[in-house]
Design a protein around this motif. Structure first.
Motif, short mmCIF file in Angstrom:
data_model
loop_
_atom_site.label_atom_id
_atom_site.label_comp_id
_atom_site.label_asym_id
_atom_site.label_seq_id
_atom_site.Cartn_x
_atom_site.Cartn_y
_atom_site.Cartn_z
N ILE A 93 -1.57 6.73 -6.64
CA ILE A 93 -2.98 6.79 -7.04
C ILE A 93 -3.88 7.00 -5.83
CG2 ILE A 93 -4.87 5.49 -8.09
CD1 ILE A 93 -2.72 3.99 -9.74
N GLY A 94 -3.50 6.39 -4.71
CA GLY A 94 -4.35 6.47 -3.53
C GLY A 94 -4.25 7.77 -2.77
N THR A 95 -3.04 8.35 -2.71
CA THR A 95 -2.84 9.55 -1.88
C THR A 95 -2.32 10.75 -2.65
OG1 THR A 95 -0.56 8.98 -1.28
CG2 THR A 95 -2.34 8.03 0.07
N GLY B 61 0.81 -1.22 0.00
CA GLY B 61 0.00 0.00 0.00
C GLY B 61 0.84 1.26 0.00
N SER B 62 2.12 1.15 0.31
CA SER B 62 3.02 2.31 0.31
C SER B 62 4.43 1.85 -0.02
CB SER B 62 3.00 3.00 1.68
OG SER B 62 3.54 2.16 2.68
N VAL B 63 5.25 2.79 -0.43
CA VAL B 63 6.63 2.46 -0.81
C VAL B 63 7.43 1.95 0.37
CG1 VAL B 63 8.80 3.40 -1.70
CG2 VAL B 63 6.65 4.11 -2.72
N LEU C 132 2.92 2.86 -7.15
CA LEU C 132 1.71 3.14 -7.94
C LEU C 132 0.48 3.25 -7.06
CD1 LEU C 132 2.34 0.77 -11.01
CD2 LEU C 132 2.40 3.28 -10.99
N ARG C 133 0.36 2.36 -6.09
CA ARG C 133 -0.81 2.40 -5.20
C ARG C 133 -0.78 3.63 -4.30
NH1 ARG C 133 -1.48 -2.97 -1.99
NH2 ARG C 133 -3.44 -1.93 -1.41
N ALA D 206 6.10 8.67 1.48
CA ALA D 206 5.63 9.09 2.81
C ALA D 206 6.15 8.13 3.88
CB ALA D 206 4.11 9.14 2.84
N ASN D 207 6.47 8.66 5.03
CA ASN D 207 6.91 7.87 6.20
C ASN D 207 8.18 7.04 5.95
OD1 ASN D 207 4.57 8.69 7.71
ND2 ASN D 207 3.38 7.16 6.60
#
Length: 236
Positions: A153-155, A34-36, A149-150, A160-161
């Motif tokens: 597209i999502g945020t 869901g995040s990098v 990508l997620r 982040a973080n």
């Protein structure tokens, strides 16, 4: 030997990529991408376990019988996974809590056990170690790309973080790609993972098809050219 390592590299990163070709490790691939930062952390952990377990399995490949081969491999993988888990608990505790059960589940990842049995148990230590590294990097690259990508597209942002993995030096790594973005929730939920992975699989198939078609066209040109040369020679 250089050709062998080149082949191992291409196989791990592209032709036999564990995520895009073998389609293994889907549980962590879809759950933590869901995040990098989450994807990168699990990718690095998996790569370390895969590389070290391949090395260890290759070292003992001539000392294990068929009866104890697989249990031995599982014990080796479990030992390295536990070491990685302790290290993450000590140095990246918040990220360790976020990834949760997916760190110990590296033991059951089909990629790790599959490479140990199919490759490391039959090849030399350098080749087995390189294979583990390339397969791990191939899996990690797909995992990070999926996470990027997620997250985008999502945020509407990237990275982040990242301080959870790299410490205070990464506090300002976040890039807000799209300002005033309202978000696209489905992208960071499990259905979004399936959709983005499906797009990546389709993209790889398209690229492979075009490369194969180009290679076939070049081969046909070479054949036609050689026939013309022979015909010209016979006429002369």
């Amino acid at each position: 030997m250089s050709e062998d390592y080149k082949k191992i590299t291409i196989e791990g990163l592209w032709k036999n990529n564990p995520a895009l070709v073998q389609v293994l490790g889907l549980c962590p691939l879809l759950a933590v991408s869901g995040s990098v930062v989450n994807a990168m952390a699990l990718g690095l952990a998996t790569t370390c376990v895969l590389t070290l377990s391949n090395l260890a399995v290759s070292l003992i490949r001539n000392a294990t019988t068929d009866a104890i081969r697989l249990p031995t491999f599982v014990m080796i993988i479990a030992a390295f996974t536990t070491c990685i888990e302790f290290l993450m608990n000590a140095f990246t505790y918040e990220l360790y809590l976020i990834l949760g059960i997916f760190i110990p589940l590296i033991v059951t990842n089909c990629i790790v056990l599959g490479r140990a049995d199919a490759f490391a148990s039959k090849h030399s230590v350098p080749a087995a170690t390189w294979d583990g590294l390339m397969m791990g990097l191939g899996f990690s690259l797909v995992l990070v790309l999926l996470g990027a990508l997620r997250e985008l597209i999502g945020t509407g942002a990237l990275f982040a973080n990242m301080h959870l993995l790299f410490g205070d030096t990464a506090l300002h790594w976040k890039i807000q790609v799209i300002s005033d973005y309202r978000g696209f929730l489905i992208a960071v939920l499990p259905p979004g993972a399936f959709m983005v992975l499906g797009l990546l699989l389709a993209l790889k198939n398209i690229i492979d098809a075009k490369v194969e078609a180009a290679a076939k066209a070049n081969k046909e040109k070479v054949v036609v050219g050689s026939k013309r040369v022979r015909t010209t020679g016979n006429i002369a």
